[in-house]
Design an enzyme around this catalytic site. Sequence first.
Site, PDB file in Angstrom:
ATOM      1  N   ASN A  45       0.910  -1.164   0.000  1.00 53.45           N
ATOM      2  CA  ASN A  45       0.000   0.000   0.000  1.00 53.45           C
ATOM      3  C   ASN A  45       0.947   1.212   0.000  1.00 53.45           C
ATOM      4  O   ASN A  45       1.637   1.452   0.989  1.00 53.45           O
ATOM      5  CB  ASN A  45      -0.834  -0.078   1.271  1.00 53.45           C
ATOM      6  CG  ASN A  45      -2.045   0.832   1.324  1.00 53.45           C
ATOM      7  OD1 ASN A  45      -2.657   0.967   2.369  1.00 53.45           O
ATOM      8  ND2 ASN A  45      -2.428   1.440   0.225  1.00 53.45           N
TER       9      ASN A  45
ATOM     10  N   CYS B 117      -5.590   5.776   8.107  1.00 54.97           N
ATOM     11  CA  CYS B 117      -4.924   4.841   7.196  1.00 54.97           C
ATOM     12  C   CYS B 117      -3.966   3.991   8.031  1.00 54.97           C
ATOM     13  O   CYS B 117      -2.990   4.514   8.588  1.00 54.97           O
ATOM     14  CB  CYS B 117      -4.176   5.602   6.104  1.00 54.97           C
ATOM     15  SG  CYS B 117      -3.309   4.497   4.977  1.00 54.97           S
TER      16      CYS B 117
ATOM     17  N   ASN C  32      -1.971   1.263   7.218  1.00 58.61           N
ATOM     18  CA  ASN C  32      -0.625   1.067   6.673  1.00 58.61           C
ATOM     19  C   ASN C  32       0.115   2.402   6.652  1.00 58.61           C
ATOM     20  O   ASN C  32       1.313   2.468   6.932  1.00 58.61           O
ATOM     21  CB  ASN C  32      -0.695   0.500   5.250  1.00 58.61           C
ATOM     22  CG  ASN C  32      -1.163  -0.941   5.227  1.00 58.61           C
ATOM     23  OD1 ASN C  32      -0.792  -1.728   6.102  1.00 58.61           O
ATOM     24  ND2 ASN C  32      -1.972  -1.292   4.246  1.00 58.61           N
TER      25      ASN C  32
ATOM     26  N   ASN D  97     -12.470   5.013   9.940  1.00 58.87           N
ATOM     27  CA  ASN D  97     -12.979   5.113   8.559  1.00 58.87           C
ATOM     28  C   ASN D  97     -13.892   3.911   8.291  1.00 58.87           C
ATOM     29  O   ASN D  97     -13.845   2.902   9.000  1.00 58.87           O
ATOM     30  CB  ASN D  97     -11.817   5.209   7.550  1.00 58.87           C
ATOM     31  CG  ASN D  97     -10.897   4.000   7.595  1.00 58.87           C
ATOM     32  OD1 ASN D  97     -10.944   3.196   8.522  1.00 58.87           O
ATOM     33  ND2 ASN D  97     -10.047   3.859   6.602  1.00 58.87           N
TER      34      ASN D  97
ATOM     35  N   GLU E 275     -10.584   0.162  -2.192  1.00 54.19           N
ATOM     36  CA  GLU E 275     -10.572   1.309  -1.274  1.00 54.19           C
ATOM     37  C   GLU E 275     -11.339   2.511  -1.817  1.00 54.19           C
ATOM     38  O   GLU E 275     -11.173   2.879  -2.993  1.00 54.19           O
ATOM     39  CB  GLU E 275      -9.126   1.746  -0.997  1.00 54.19           C
ATOM     40  CG  GLU E 275      -8.391   0.812  -0.091  1.00 54.19           C
ATOM     41  CD  GLU E 275      -7.136   1.463   0.477  1.00 54.19           C
ATOM     42  OE1 GLU E 275      -7.134   2.680   0.747  1.00 54.19           O
ATOM     43  OE2 GLU E 275      -6.152   0.731   0.635  1.00 54.19           O
TER      44      GLU E 275
ATOM     45  N   CYS F 243      -4.650  -2.999   2.871  1.00 53.88           N
ATOM     46  CA  CYS F 243      -5.333  -1.915   3.593  1.00 53.88           C
ATOM     47  C   CYS F 243      -5.313  -2.294   5.075  1.00 53.88           C
ATOM     48  O   CYS F 243      -5.917  -3.306   5.472  1.00 53.88           O
ATOM     49  CB  CYS F 243      -6.768  -1.775   3.085  1.00 53.88           C
ATOM     50  SG  CYS F 243      -7.719  -0.523   3.958  1.00 53.88           S
ATOM     51  N   GLY F 244      -4.616  -1.510   5.879  1.00 50.31           N
ATOM     52  CA  GLY F 244      -4.465  -1.839   7.302  1.00 50.31           C
ATOM     53  C   GLY F 244      -5.774  -1.749   8.055  1.00 50.31           C
ATOM     54  O   GLY F 244      -6.138  -2.671   8.810  1.00 50.31           O
ATOM     55  N   THR F 245      -6.502  -0.643   7.876  1.00 48.47           N
ATOM     56  CA  THR F 245      -7.797  -0.534   8.558  1.00 48.47           C
ATOM     57  C   THR F 245      -8.749  -1.608   8.028  1.00 48.47           C
ATOM     58  O   THR F 245      -9.575  -2.148   8.776  1.00 48.47           O
ATOM     59  CB  THR F 245      -8.415   0.865   8.368  1.00 48.47           C
ATOM     60  OG1 THR F 245      -8.371   1.216   6.976  1.00 48.47           O
ATOM     61  CG2 THR F 245      -7.691   1.931   9.179  1.00 48.47           C
TER      62      THR F 245
HETATM   63  N1  LIG Z   1      -9.090   4.574   1.335  1.00 51.16           N
HETATM   64  C1  LIG Z   1      -9.273   4.638   2.749  1.00 51.16           C
HETATM   65  C2  LIG Z   1      -8.109   5.236   3.467  1.00 51.16           C
HETATM   66  C3  LIG Z   1      -6.824   4.457   3.355  1.00 51.16           C
HETATM   67  C4  LIG Z   1      -6.835   3.152   4.138  1.00 51.16           C
HETATM   68  C5  LIG Z   1      -5.463   2.510   4.102  1.00 51.16           C
HETATM   69  N2  LIG Z   1      -5.051   1.970   2.878  1.00 51.16           N
HETATM   70  C6  LIG Z   1      -5.168   1.637   5.289  1.00 51.16           C
HETATM   71  O1  LIG Z   1      -4.095   1.016   5.268  1.00 51.16           O
HETATM   72  O2  LIG Z   1      -5.909   1.642   6.268  1.00 51.16           O
HETATM   73  C7  LIG Z   1     -10.529   5.461   3.091  1.00 51.16           C
HETATM   74  O3  LIG Z   1     -10.973   6.276   2.271  1.00 51.16           O
HETATM   75  O4  LIG Z   1     -11.036   5.299   4.202  1.00 51.16           O
END
Ligand SMILES: N[C@@H](CCC[C@H](N)C(=O)O)C(=O)O
Length: 306
Positions: A21, A94, A96, A179, A236, A245-247
């Site tokens: 990412n 985010c 990551n 998020n 995403e 995507c970490g979250t």
């Molecule tokens: N696209 C996501 C934000 C980024 C998340 C990220 N890649 C992660 O690692 O958590 C959004 O719009 O919430």
Amino acid sequence: MTFDLAPLSGLRFSKGHGTGNDFVLVADPDGDHDIAPAAVALLCDRHRGIGGDGLIRAVRSRQLPEGAALLETNSEAEWFMDYRNGDGSLSEMCGNGVRVFVHFLIEQGLVVLEPGGELTIGTRGGVKVVARTADGYRVDMGPWEFIFPSQAKDRGMDSLVKAAGLDVDRPALSVSMGNPHSVVALADEAELAGTNLTAAPVVSPQPPHGTNVEFAVPAEPLVTDGVGHISMRVHERGVGETLSCGTGACAAAVATRFWAGDDAPDTWQVKVPGGVVGVRFFPGTDGLEHVELSGPAVIVATGVLD
Ligand SMILES: N[C@@H](CCC[C@H](N)C(=O)O)C(=O)O
């Protein structure tokens, strides 16, 4: 896209990633460069810009209204992660990115953090504590929440997701990690590979501010040596399909653990196309259940904008 990057000329940047990412990172300690959404989109463009899933600006919290508000309750959050998706839109968090952000602060000489040490940072999703480990970073991502609490409690699912390559609409569970995420369980790796994420899946009802969509396959067996295992792909919000995507990994672990019932473990490994991240549930000092995310962070290049 036509956008004049001349005002940013001379700005130094780094390129980094966490399990694939990837992010453009700029240090702007005094908040001199509020980078417009169109400029973010151009910098993140893989053909006409530097390329990245998002842009992260490292700015002192006191330079932003959101950061200054956080400092009122936590004076330790000197640095703020100003995260933008690749299309220029804001996200609250985010997972990551937060690891790569701290690694960037260290490499830039803006903070000193030895393995074993912790750093408190500000984000739009609140204050986060990041610990440096021997091989990466561990982040207290804070508490998770259901986005549609009453529906989730009744059925374990609260929406339907339509994605190309899947025969029928699939039920999803919507989870907030600061998020929004909608997690869909698929039957096996073949179904995961056959899902076409070149277009955004349609989620109905959609969480109020849009959503990231995770397609998760629970391993067979789900738990090995006390650790739960999931494979996942993600589309995403504001980006498209990413390698990680970490979250999203946290949300996928929340949903899979919820579906698995009371005996499900607190420790998970989530395999994404770009690698593996760790997720652990633990009781926070605020009385809520928190989610910890762990994984690597890499800086691959630095440069100067012409
Ligand atoms: N696209 C996501 C934000 C980024 C998340 C990220 N890649 C992660 O690692 O958590 C959004 O719009 O919430």
